[in-house]
Design a protein around this motif. Structure first.
Motif, short mmCIF file in Angstrom:
data_model
loop_
_atom_site.label_atom_id
_atom_site.label_comp_id
_atom_site.label_asym_id
_atom_site.label_seq_id
_atom_site.Cartn_x
_atom_site.Cartn_y
_atom_site.Cartn_z
N PHE A 8 0.84 -1.20 0.00
CA PHE A 8 0.00 0.00 0.00
C PHE A 8 0.87 1.25 0.00
O PHE A 8 0.54 2.25 -0.65
CB PHE A 8 -0.95 0.02 1.20
N ALA A 9 1.99 1.23 0.73
CA ALA A 9 2.91 2.38 0.74
C ALA A 9 3.49 2.61 -0.65
O ALA A 9 3.64 3.76 -1.08
CB ALA A 9 4.03 2.15 1.76
N ALA A 10 3.78 1.53 -1.38
CA ALA A 10 4.28 1.67 -2.75
C ALA A 10 3.23 2.34 -3.63
O ALA A 10 3.55 3.16 -4.48
CB ALA A 10 4.67 0.30 -3.31
N ASN A 11 1.96 2.00 -3.40
CA ASN A 11 0.87 2.68 -4.13
C ASN A 11 0.87 4.16 -3.80
O ASN A 11 0.66 5.00 -4.69
CB ASN A 11 -0.49 2.07 -3.79
N GLY A 12 1.12 4.50 -2.54
CA GLY A 12 1.19 5.90 -2.14
C GLY A 12 2.32 6.63 -2.84
O GLY A 12 2.16 7.76 -3.29
N CYS A 13 3.47 5.98 -2.95
CA CYS A 13 4.62 6.58 -3.67
C CYS A 13 4.28 6.82 -5.13
O CYS A 13 4.61 7.87 -5.69
CB CYS A 13 5.85 5.68 -3.54
N ALA A 18 2.60 10.61 -9.50
CA ALA A 18 1.61 10.98 -10.52
C ALA A 18 0.86 12.26 -10.15
O ALA A 18 0.03 12.73 -10.93
CB ALA A 18 0.62 9.84 -10.70
N GLY A 19 1.15 12.82 -8.97
CA GLY A 19 0.49 14.06 -8.56
C GLY A 19 -0.90 13.86 -7.96
O GLY A 19 -1.65 14.81 -7.80
#
Length: 80
Positions: A8-13, A18-19
């Motif tokens: 999930f943290a990788a999704n946040g990154c 992507a802004g």
């Protein structure tokens, strides 16, 4: 850190790149919060039965957006 939270943290990154997520947001904390939302949804389904995923997602978006409807208008969600 739990593997699910790391994903999930990788999704946040990726969302930051992507802004779609503020730069000052902590991806690890965002990941932990997203994970807890999934756990809450699953627990609610176990306890209450039929909890529509789309309605749950709409409610989460309304909370995060401060009550902005999916059509961008201020106020309650379109489902209300």
């Amino acid at each position: 850190m739990d593997a699910a939270i790391v994903r999930f943290a990788a999704n946040g990154c990726r969302a930051q790149a992507a802004g779609r997520l503020r730069r000052e947001a902590d991806p690890q904390q965002v990941g932990a919060t997203m994970f807890s939302l999934v756990l809450g949804f699953l627990l609610q389904r176990l306890l209450l039965g039929d909890v529509p995923a789309a309605a749950y997602g709409d409610a989460v978006r309304a909370l995060v957006a401060g009550g902005t409807r999916p059509d961008g208008q201020a106020g309650a969600t379109a489902a209300s």
